[in-house]
Write a protein that holds these residues in place. Structure first.
Motif, PDB file in Angstrom:
ATOM      1  N   THR A 109      -9.023  77.615  42.355  1.00  5.37           N
ATOM      2  CA  THR A 109      -8.334  76.467  40.914  1.00  5.37           C
ATOM      3  C   THR A 109      -6.779  78.191  40.875  1.00  5.37           C
ATOM      4  N   LYS A 196      -8.236  70.757  34.961  1.00  3.95           N
ATOM      5  CA  LYS A 196      -7.255  71.044  36.861  1.00  3.95           C
ATOM      6  C   LYS A 196      -8.400  70.347  37.480  1.00  3.95           C
ATOM      7  N   ILE A 197      -9.550  69.776  37.568  1.00  5.85           N
ATOM      8  CA  ILE A 197     -10.691  69.444  38.906  1.00  5.85           C
ATOM      9  C   ILE A 197     -11.660  68.255  38.174  1.00  5.85           C
TER      10      ILE A 197
END
Length: 693
Positions: A109, A196-197
């Motif tokens: 990422t 983000k995930i």
């Protein structure tokens, strides 16, 4: 280990430790010289405990679950009628693959310039899904790679969830597929840019779930499923990064009845001290580890459950999980398949079991006589459940009852979360032929301050004796008439290696006094055997007009534990009045019987209509008479009994801000919302159910 009961139940007062306003300092005699902080020199962290399990029980069945599949015709999930097992060595491989996958995704990422950078050496993983084997695997992966984790749970509500995600800056969440859209809405509404995930523990299909993948992408989030994460980790396997004793193990957010959730920072020192305390005191219900079967029905977001999973690893138990952890009504379906050797219940389940059994057995003089025989035998044998078997009676009645519940092999019940009435424990121990462990602890103590000893009479029905990994003293609370000199009671203060070091984001000594004592806020007493008995929370006392103080949570527990029709209860006492009133949420299963209508007729009524019918004087009087009859002989004083009630159906919830995420009553919010109703109850006066009340 463990120590013999005669050793581990002795408590001593440290010489010259008493001072004005406080009791002496008390310790378990086995740790008189020094509090125990670790089980063995080689076991310094939670990571070491699983490695010990791997060494001792490599080929043992470790985690067990029921596989699911989608019925293409009904589009409903179906589950196997049997359990599938992961052996300890397989769990070891999976924790490495999951941990490696997490680190790979975090690093990957950071390679994307469109996304904010994540500190790969200091990030927090969030778990937002119910108790299942994947939860344990992710937790073990975090331990193996020194990754801190925290948990969200379904009752938190959006505000508390957003707060936790914001303060922890967690970049990655493990969650159910059904929760993905909720989290995306939260991220976008609250501008949680650190996220983000997302990892779905449920399988995803790129074609069928295209819209979901696209929605995540448009929100700046990468979406994977659990199987893909494992595959990524397998292809990018990393060596473990073991934690040290002072590494943070987890941040467990507790929601008090006021303010935002507090993040309790627990280190591996705390985890091992709590584990050590358990190993010193808890006796295995089975001598052969291959017969140890434990089914976990408690939420793993709560530290008691995680503490016990660690304990099960050390004993070589097989740990089972319910197939539908979101629906407690299905738990006994799994229990009947597993036939566990031991289990943890909350008090509410125990009291419901007791009342359900009594409703069926007390109608028969023969059956009731057999139960009374067993209870008398249990008392004679000083609560040693191994000495109350009776070949004829067991085959005639008790074995059949055990089989109905899946308790064929049950040797031990552990009860946590709140005190359970002694008479309830006696009844269930007699009927099921099992021993009990009950304790006292909190998130800040990794759940393990004190506990009873399995099949040992001197601790039965109490909260047990102080464990060897902490020491306690009692602080006088004069305004509530609790003091050491007068009645061996006061606020419980605790200190030792199992106590946390502070709250996330707050100054280090927040909540501690100058000598390092943590104030629990709980009023407790010590009995003649130095067992701890919890009275109530300091902030939960009411003072009535005649000057009597009411320990309100204790009173509420008596009513709830002895009345299955009560689902929710908030008792209120006005300092200008001489009696208590109650706001009751009735169990929906009893509504048709209470209103004397059919289930079909009940379904046709609006909630407002149902509440209106429930609050007719004759119905309220009948219900109050019933619940008062059920608490007769339970030790309540006249001024502790409810004199008028308002009836509702689930009046308190997290959504209306009257319950905390852990389902505790927010009294201030309830009093604000029901101010008018409470006033009406006092204006109406006492309901005439019994002239003696």
């Amino acid at each position: 280990l463990p120590y013999a009961a005669e050793q581990s139940t002795q408590v001593i007062a440290l010489p010259d430790s008493q001072k004005d306003g406080y009791s002496p300092v008390f310790r378990n005699k086995i740790s008189e010289k020094s509090l125990f902080s670790n089980f063995h020199p080689k076991i310094q962290t939670a990571y070491d405990i699983f490695n010990y399990s791997l060494e001792q029980y490599r080929d043992n069945d470790c985690l067990a679950y029921r596989k699911q599949s989608l019925d293409e015709e009904t589009n409903q999930l179906e589950f196997d009628e049997y359990y599938t097992y992961l052996k300890t060595y397989e769990v070891d491989k999976l924790r490495s693959q999951i941990g490696s996958g997490i680190l790979y995704l975090i690093n990957n990422t950071n390679d994307n310039s469109d996304l904010a950078r994540i500190d790969v050496n200091n990030f927090i993983v969030t778990l937002f899904f119910p108790s299942c084997y994947q939860w344990v695997l992710v937790d073990l992966a975090c331990q193996a790679y020194s990754i801190v984790n925290t948990a969200l749970y379904s009752t938190l509500g959006s505000e508390s969830s957003a707060y936790i995600l914001d303060v922890t800056k967690s970049p990655i969440i493990f969650l159910e597929k059904s929760k993905i859209k909720k989290i995306l809405e939260l991220k976008n509404e609250k501008s949680i840019n650190s996220l983000k995930i997302l990892i779905s523990i449920d399988d995803l299909n790129m074609d069928l779930d295209y819209d979901l993948f696209n929605e995540c992408y448009n929100s700046g989030v990468l979406l994977y499923d659990f199987k893909t994460l494992i595959k990524i980790g397998k292809e990018n396997l990393l060596s473990h990064i073991p934690p040290n004793r002072n590494s943070t193990y987890t941040i467990s957010f507790t929601s008090g009845t006021t303010g935002v959730p507090k993040g309790v920072v627990l280190t591996h020192v705390n985890a091992i001290a709590a584990f050590t305390s358990n190993r010193c005191v808890i006796h295995n219900p089975e001598s052969n580890y291959k017969k140890l079967k434990y089914i976990n029905i408690l939420p793993l977001a709560h530290i008691l459950s995680r503490n016990h999973i660690t304990f099960e690893f050390s004993m070589g138990s097989t740990i089972y999980f319910p197939h539908n952890p979101n629906n407690p009504k299905t738990f006994f379906e799994d229990i009947k398949i597993v036939k566990p050797s031991h289990i943890i219940f909350v008090p509410r389940i125990c009291t419901r079991l007791e009342m359900g059994l009594k409703s069926k057995l007390t109608s028969s003089k023969l059956l009731n006589g057999l139960v009374n025989y067993k209870m008398n035998k249990l008392r004679e044998e000083e609560y040693d459940s191994t000495k109350i078997s009776h070949f004829f009676y067991d085959n005639l009645l008790f074995n059949k009852i055990k089989k109905q519940f899946g308790f064929d092999n049950l040797k031990m019940m552990i009860v946590g979360g709140a005190p359970t009435p002694k008479q309830t424990l006696e009844y269930l121990s007699a009927v099921f032929g099992c021993g009990f462990i009950q304790g006292y602890g909190m998130t800040e103590s990794h759940s393990a301050i004190c506990q009873t000893v399995f099949n040992y009479g001197k601790t039965f029905g109490t909260n047990g004796v102080i464990g060897p990994s902490c020491e306690i003293r009692l602080r006088d609370v004069v305004e509530l008439d609790y003091s050491w000199e007068k009645n061996r009671s006061g606020e419980i203060l605790v200190r030792g290696p199992l106590i946390f070091k502070g709250y996330f984001g707050k100054e280090e000594n927040f909540g501690f006094d100058d000598e390092g004592w943590f104030g629990t806020g709980d009023i407790g007493t010590l009995d003649e055997n130095s067992n701890v008995l919890i009275v109530d929370r300091i902030k939960s006392f009411f003072k009535l007009s005649q000057g009597e103080y009411i320990a309100i949570e204790k009173v509420e527990a008596v009513y709830i534990n002895n009345n299955t029709i009560i689902n929710q209860l908030c008792i209120y006492g006005d300092s200008n009045e001489s009696y208590l009133v109650g706001l009751i949420g009735l169990d929906a299963d009893y509504l048709s019987k209470i209103l004397n209508v059919s289930d079909k007729a009940l379904e046709s009524l609006s909630k407002e209509s149902v509440i209106g019918k429930l609050n007719k004087v004759d119905i309220r009087t009948k219900i109050l008479k019933q619940i008062e009859g059920n608490v007769k002989g339970m030790g309540l004083q006249g001024f502790e009994k409810i004199k008028n009630i308002y009836l509702d159906v689930e009046p308190f919830s997290v959504d209306n801000k009257m319950l905390t995420p852990t389902l505790k009553i927010k009294r201030h919010e309830v009093q604000k919302a029901f101010k008018e109703k409470i006033g009406e109850l006092y204006k109406e006066g006492k309901l005439a159910i019994d002239s003696k009340l």
